[in-house]
Design an enzyme around this catalytic site. Structure first.
Site, PDB file in Angstrom:
ATOM      1  N   GLY A  46      -1.571 -27.395 -12.008  1.00 37.46           N
ATOM      2  CA  GLY A  46      -1.853 -29.483 -13.523  1.00 37.46           C
ATOM      3  C   GLY A  46      -1.416 -30.568 -12.581  1.00 37.46           C
ATOM      4  O   GLY A  46      -0.813 -30.174 -11.014  1.00 37.46           O
ATOM      5  N   GLN A  51       1.040 -39.531 -10.131  1.00 34.92           N
ATOM      6  CA  GLN A  51       0.725 -38.428  -9.409  1.00 34.92           C
ATOM      7  C   GLN A  51      -0.307 -39.014  -8.198  1.00 34.92           C
ATOM      8  O   GLN A  51      -0.874 -38.910  -7.514  1.00 34.92           O
ATOM      9  CB  GLN A  51       0.575 -36.469  -9.299  1.00 34.92           C
ATOM     10  CG  GLN A  51       1.746 -36.131 -10.010  1.00 34.92           C
ATOM     11  CD  GLN A  51       1.490 -34.625 -10.043  1.00 34.92           C
ATOM     12  OE1 GLN A  51       1.034 -34.241 -11.258  1.00 34.92           O
ATOM     13  NE2 GLN A  51       1.966 -34.211  -9.141  1.00 34.92           N
ATOM     14  N   CYS A  94       5.316 -28.126  -6.561  1.00 33.81           N
ATOM     15  CA  CYS A  94       4.674 -29.693  -7.424  1.00 33.81           C
ATOM     16  C   CYS A  94       3.784 -30.226  -6.242  1.00 33.81           C
ATOM     17  O   CYS A  94       4.326 -30.188  -4.891  1.00 33.81           O
ATOM     18  CB  CYS A  94       5.686 -30.359  -7.724  1.00 33.81           C
ATOM     19  SG  CYS A  94       5.278 -31.870  -8.200  1.00 33.81           S
ATOM     20  N   LEU A  95       2.591 -30.672  -6.391  1.00 31.36           N
ATOM     21  CA  LEU A  95       2.272 -30.936  -5.462  1.00 31.36           C
ATOM     22  C   LEU A  95       2.564 -31.908  -4.015  1.00 31.36           C
ATOM     23  O   LEU A  95       1.933 -32.625  -3.619  1.00 31.36           O
ATOM     24  CB  LEU A  95       0.680 -31.282  -6.038  1.00 31.36           C
ATOM     25  CG  LEU A  95      -0.495 -30.199  -6.585  1.00 31.36           C
ATOM     26  CD1 LEU A  95      -1.784 -30.477  -8.032  1.00 31.36           C
ATOM     27  CD2 LEU A  95      -0.453 -29.387  -5.541  1.00 31.36           C
ATOM     28  N   HIS A 136       7.396 -28.854 -16.482  1.00 28.56           N
ATOM     29  CA  HIS A 136       6.488 -30.072 -15.257  1.00 28.56           C
ATOM     30  C   HIS A 136       6.171 -31.294 -15.399  1.00 28.56           C
ATOM     31  O   HIS A 136       6.541 -32.341 -14.912  1.00 28.56           O
ATOM     32  CB  HIS A 136       6.762 -29.170 -14.631  1.00 28.56           C
ATOM     33  CG  HIS A 136       5.812 -29.061 -13.312  1.00 28.56           C
ATOM     34  ND1 HIS A 136       6.797 -29.132 -12.516  1.00 28.56           N
ATOM     35  CD2 HIS A 136       4.744 -30.465 -12.446  1.00 28.56           C
ATOM     36  CE1 HIS A 136       5.926 -29.557 -10.707  1.00 28.56           C
ATOM     37  NE2 HIS A 136       5.488 -29.946 -11.293  1.00 28.56           N
ATOM     38  N   GLU A 137       4.884 -31.176 -16.541  1.00 33.24           N
ATOM     39  CA  GLU A 137       4.195 -31.949 -16.344  1.00 33.24           C
ATOM     40  C   GLU A 137       4.697 -33.686 -16.984  1.00 33.24           C
ATOM     41  O   GLU A 137       4.382 -34.587 -16.724  1.00 33.24           O
ATOM     42  CB  GLU A 137       2.783 -31.840 -16.727  1.00 33.24           C
ATOM     43  CG  GLU A 137       1.861 -30.580 -15.975  1.00 33.24           C
ATOM     44  CD  GLU A 137       1.684 -30.873 -14.521  1.00 33.24           C
ATOM     45  OE1 GLU A 137       1.527 -32.728 -13.637  1.00 33.24           O
ATOM     46  OE2 GLU A 137       2.170 -30.238 -14.030  1.00 33.24           O
ATOM     47  N   HIS A 140       6.598 -35.570 -15.188  1.00 34.18           N
ATOM     48  CA  HIS A 140       6.715 -36.832 -14.262  1.00 34.18           C
ATOM     49  C   HIS A 140       5.534 -37.445 -15.072  1.00 34.18           C
ATOM     50  O   HIS A 140       6.264 -39.002 -14.371  1.00 34.18           O
ATOM     51  CB  HIS A 140       4.838 -35.990 -14.196  1.00 34.18           C
ATOM     52  CG  HIS A 140       4.680 -34.983 -13.105  1.00 34.18           C
ATOM     53  ND1 HIS A 140       5.715 -35.715 -11.829  1.00 34.18           N
ATOM     54  CD2 HIS A 140       4.618 -33.454 -12.499  1.00 34.18           C
ATOM     55  CE1 HIS A 140       5.053 -34.460 -10.466  1.00 34.18           C
ATOM     56  NE2 HIS A 140       5.014 -33.177 -11.022  1.00 34.18           N
TER      57      HIS A 140
HETATM   58  O1  GNR Z   1      -0.059 -26.067  -8.813  1.00 35.10           O
HETATM   59  C1  GNR Z   1       1.773 -26.012  -9.227  1.00 35.10           C
HETATM   60  N1  GNR Z   1       2.058 -24.980  -9.527  1.00 35.10           N
HETATM   61  C2  GNR Z   1       2.731 -24.702 -10.379  1.00 35.10           C
HETATM   62  C3  GNR Z   1       4.310 -23.976 -10.259  1.00 35.10           C
HETATM   63  C4  GNR Z   1       4.790 -23.549 -10.983  1.00 35.10           C
HETATM   64  C5  GNR Z   1       5.194 -24.678 -11.925  1.00 35.10           C
HETATM   65  C6  GNR Z   1       4.379 -25.651 -12.039  1.00 35.10           C
HETATM   66  C7  GNR Z   1       3.634 -26.031 -10.816  1.00 35.10           C
HETATM   67  S1  GNR Z   1       3.218 -27.788 -11.281  1.00 35.10           S
HETATM   68  C8  GNR Z   1       2.020 -27.510 -10.262  1.00 35.10           C
HETATM   69  C9  GNR Z   1       1.171 -28.908 -10.039  1.00 35.10           C
HETATM   70  C10 GNR Z   1       2.188 -29.833 -10.101  1.00 35.10           C
HETATM   71  O2  GNR Z   1       2.582 -30.441  -9.449  1.00 35.10           O
HETATM   72  N2  GNR Z   1       1.567 -30.984 -11.238  1.00 35.10           N
HETATM   73  O3  GNR Z   1       2.207 -31.921 -11.523  1.00 35.10           O
HETATM   74 NI    NI Z   2       4.200 -31.447 -10.124  1.00 32.49          NI
END
Ligand code: GNR
Ligand code: NI
Length: 172
Positions: A46, A51, A94-95, A136-137, A140
């Site tokens: 995601g 980001q 998270c990236l 999670h997104e 952000h």
């Molecule tokens: O790549 C991602 N893997 C992930 C694993 C578990 C819960 C959430 C994520 S999102 C993350 C990519 C990211 O940072 N998205 O904002």
């Molecule tokens: Ni993230």
């Protein structure tokens, strides 16, 4: 399509609140294409526009396991409607918080209202990893990172590590 640089903590841009998109036009489609390319290049599932430094309420996702069967999903102006009362725990990464992982509790299921790539209104019922990833997104878009849910000590240790990585890079 272009692979963009993913911003990492502690970059204050990640703390901005993203703005709703007025309409899904050519600029937004180009942004979604770039976001998808960037996400695939970083092996993420995601990515939120902030980001890559763009404060628009846009998310891309692809949870497919098979490299050859891509299932890109696009969410513009997403709103979470019904959050489940029961929680589930996932080990999140998270990236924008590279190489750090932690177990995070979130509602197990939720419903999301959003506009798709073509600007059509959609509703999605999400469960499991999809529900976790959407939430999670969505965080952000509000300037929230998963480390914000950890204890002050764990969070500050992670930020300290990430700051060191960065300053080392500048020195070298
Ligand atoms: O790549 C991602 N893997 C992930 C694993 C578990 C819960 C959430 C994520 S999102 C993350 C990519 C990211 O940072 N998205 O904002
Ligand atoms: Ni993230």
């Amino acid at each position: 399509m272009t692979v963009k640089t993913i911003l990492t903590e502690p970059n204050p841009v990640l703390r901005q609140i993203s703005k709703p998109v007025k309409s899904v036009g050519a600029d937004e489609k180009k942004l979604m294409d770039d976001m998808l390319e960037t996400m695939y290049a970083a092996n993420g599932i995601g990515l939120a526009a902030i980001q890559i430094g763009i404060p628009k309420r846009i998310i891309v996702m692809d949870l497919s396991k098979d490299e050859n069967k891509k299932e890109p999903k696009f969410f513009v102006n997403p709103v979470i409607k019904n959050k489940d009362k029961s929680n589930s725990t996932y080990e999140e990464g998270c990236l924008s918080v590279p190489n750090q992982f932690a177990e995070i509790d979130r509602p197990k299921k939720c419903e999301v209202e959003y506009l798709d790539y073509n600007g059509d209104k959609k509703i999605l019922k999400a469960d499991g990893l999809l529900a976790t990833c959407i939430q999670h997104e969505m965080d952000h878009l509000e300037g929230i990172l998963f480390i914000d849910y950890l204890s002050k000590l764990k969070k500050s240790m992670i930020i300290k590590k990430l700051s060191k990585v960065k300053s080392t890079r500048i020195v070298v």
